[in-house]
Design an enzyme around this catalytic site. Structure first.
Site, PDB file in Angstrom:
ATOM      1  N   PRO A   9      -2.392 -25.839  -7.245  1.00 13.23           N
ATOM      2  CA  PRO A   9      -2.418 -25.048  -5.999  1.00 13.23           C
ATOM      3  C   PRO A   9      -2.783 -23.511  -6.690  1.00 13.23           C
ATOM      4  CG  PRO A   9      -0.746 -26.779  -5.919  1.00 13.23           C
ATOM      5  CD  PRO A   9      -1.457 -26.586  -7.307  1.00 13.23           C
ATOM      6  N   ASN A  10      -3.291 -22.959  -5.816  1.00 10.76           N
ATOM      7  CA  ASN A  10      -3.960 -21.433  -5.738  1.00 10.76           C
ATOM      8  C   ASN A  10      -4.644 -20.974  -6.839  1.00 10.76           C
ATOM      9  OD1 ASN A  10      -2.195 -20.843  -3.397  1.00 10.76           O
ATOM     10  ND2 ASN A  10      -0.275 -21.443  -4.359  1.00 10.76           N
ATOM     11  N   ARG A  17      -5.213 -12.997  -7.060  1.00 13.32           N
ATOM     12  CA  ARG A  17      -3.799 -13.200  -7.371  1.00 13.32           C
ATOM     13  C   ARG A  17      -3.507 -11.932  -8.076  1.00 13.32           C
ATOM     14  NH1 ARG A  17      -2.236 -19.177  -8.822  1.00 13.32           N
ATOM     15  NH2 ARG A  17      -0.230 -18.171  -8.244  1.00 13.32           N
ATOM     16  N   TYR A  22      -2.271 -12.905 -13.850  1.00 14.16           N
ATOM     17  CA  TYR A  22      -3.404 -13.676 -13.897  1.00 14.16           C
ATOM     18  C   TYR A  22      -4.726 -13.379 -14.210  1.00 14.16           C
ATOM     19  CZ  TYR A  22       0.352 -16.183 -11.178  1.00 14.16           C
ATOM     20  OH  TYR A  22       1.209 -16.945 -10.950  1.00 14.16           O
ATOM     21  N   ASN A  72      -3.407 -26.924 -15.761  1.00 15.93           N
ATOM     22  CA  ASN A  72      -2.635 -25.888 -15.483  1.00 15.93           C
ATOM     23  C   ASN A  72      -2.040 -26.438 -13.911  1.00 15.93           C
ATOM     24  OD1 ASN A  72      -1.306 -23.691 -14.315  1.00 15.93           O
ATOM     25  ND2 ASN A  72      -2.945 -22.305 -15.006  1.00 15.93           N
ATOM     26  N   ALA A  75       2.240 -23.824  -9.327  1.00 13.24           N
ATOM     27  CA  ALA A  75       3.717 -23.874  -8.915  1.00 13.24           C
ATOM     28  C   ALA A  75       4.130 -25.342  -9.057  1.00 13.24           C
ATOM     29  CB  ALA A  75       3.823 -23.424  -7.695  1.00 13.24           C
ATOM     30  N   GLU A  96      -0.597 -28.636 -21.635  1.00 14.05           N
ATOM     31  CA  GLU A  96      -0.078 -28.055 -20.497  1.00 14.05           C
ATOM     32  C   GLU A  96      -0.664 -26.407 -20.844  1.00 14.05           C
ATOM     33  OE1 GLU A  96       3.937 -27.798 -20.251  1.00 14.05           O
ATOM     34  OE2 GLU A  96       3.833 -26.208 -18.236  1.00 14.05           O
ATOM     35  N   HIS A  98      -0.799 -22.119 -19.129  1.00  9.21           N
ATOM     36  CA  HIS A  98      -0.493 -21.229 -18.120  1.00  9.21           C
ATOM     37  C   HIS A  98      -1.109 -19.852 -18.288  1.00  9.21           C
ATOM     38  CE1 HIS A  98       2.296 -24.074 -16.140  1.00  9.21           C
ATOM     39  NE2 HIS A  98       2.764 -24.287 -17.337  1.00  9.21           N
ATOM     40  N   ARG A 105       9.473 -14.700 -16.316  1.00 10.08           N
ATOM     41  CA  ARG A 105       9.045 -14.257 -15.025  1.00 10.08           C
ATOM     42  C   ARG A 105      10.372 -14.703 -14.430  1.00 10.08           C
ATOM     43  NH1 ARG A 105       3.473 -15.949 -13.057  1.00 10.08           N
ATOM     44  NH2 ARG A 105       4.309 -15.069 -11.128  1.00 10.08           N
TER      45      ARG A 105
HETATM   46  C1  DQA Z   1       0.937 -20.436 -13.516  1.00 12.14           C
HETATM   47  C2  DQA Z   1       2.267 -20.202 -13.424  1.00 12.14           C
HETATM   48  C3  DQA Z   1       3.120 -20.773 -12.312  1.00 12.14           C
HETATM   49  O1  DQA Z   1       4.415 -20.309 -12.121  1.00 12.14           O
HETATM   50  C4  DQA Z   1       2.386 -20.302 -10.878  1.00 12.14           C
HETATM   51  O2  DQA Z   1       2.862 -20.781  -9.742  1.00 12.14           O
HETATM   52  C5  DQA Z   1       1.005 -20.364 -10.872  1.00 12.14           C
HETATM   53  C6  DQA Z   1       0.082 -20.335 -11.970  1.00 12.14           C
HETATM   54  C7  DQA Z   1       0.032 -19.725 -14.591  1.00 12.14           C
HETATM   55  O3  DQA Z   1      -1.240 -20.218 -14.826  1.00 12.14           O
HETATM   56  O4  DQA Z   1       0.701 -18.669 -15.108  1.00 12.14           O
HETATM   57  O5  DQA Z   1       0.357 -20.586  -9.814  1.00 12.14           O
HETATM   58  O6  DQA Z   1       0.585 -21.677 -13.744  1.00 12.14           O
END
Ligand code: DQA
Length: 142
Positions: A9-10, A17, A22, A72, A75, A96, A98, A105
């Site tokens: 998501p997102n 963002r 990011y 990735n 959330a 994984e 990020h 954070r």
């Molecule tokens: C994320 C970190 C997550 O906590 C966040 O919700 C994201 C992006 C990252 O790539 O830093 O959407 O996965």
């Protein structure tokens, strides 16, 4: 190497963002950077904002089309036992990633449901987290 990269998501909203976490690049720019950096890898990119769709993509990845996957989960990293269960099931090298450092954070981001069902985790280096993940996979091929 046939490599599946899964975004949760997102992440389709990269570029809009928070830059401090990011960066300024869009998701398409991120994917293009990976293609440019690794011209010999056959990439498949998949993004969804829907948890169940991500789980189904992982199920389909069990059919043998890929040599490895990078995820990735956004959330869902911090919430999804179902995603964890899907990843636990699939017998592929899994990494994984990020963009941000989830340990630096909010406390709720320190919870990571997929950490121990993946082979490795890279984070906190924006695009470089992905470069490190792919390099790791290339160095750990059978
Ligand atoms: C994320 C970190 C997550 O906590 C966040 O919700 C994201 C992006 C990252 O790539 O830093 O959407 O996965």
């Amino acid at each position: 190497m046939n490599l599946l990269i899964i975004h949760g998501p997102n992440l389709n909203m990269l570029g809009r963002r928070k830059q401090e976490h990011y960066g300024t690049f869009t998701q398409d720019e991120l994917f293009q950077k990976l293609i440019d950096a690794f011209p010999n890898i056959n990439f498949t990119f998949y993004q969804s904002n829907v948890e169940g769709e991500l789980i189904e993509i992982i199920h389909h990845a069990m059919d043998g089309d890929y040599d490895a996957l990078i995820i990735n989960p956004g959330a869902l990293t911090h919430t999804s036992v179902a995603l964890r269960d899907a990843l636990e099931m699939i017998d592929l090298p899994k990494v994984e990633v990020h963009l941000s450092d989830i340990h630096q954070r909010e406390d709720f981001r320190k919870i990571d449901y997929i950490f121990d069902v993946c082979n490795q985790r890279f984070m906190g280096k924006k695009i470089e987290s992905y470069i490190d993940a792919i390099t790791y996979l290339l160095n750990h091929q059978n």
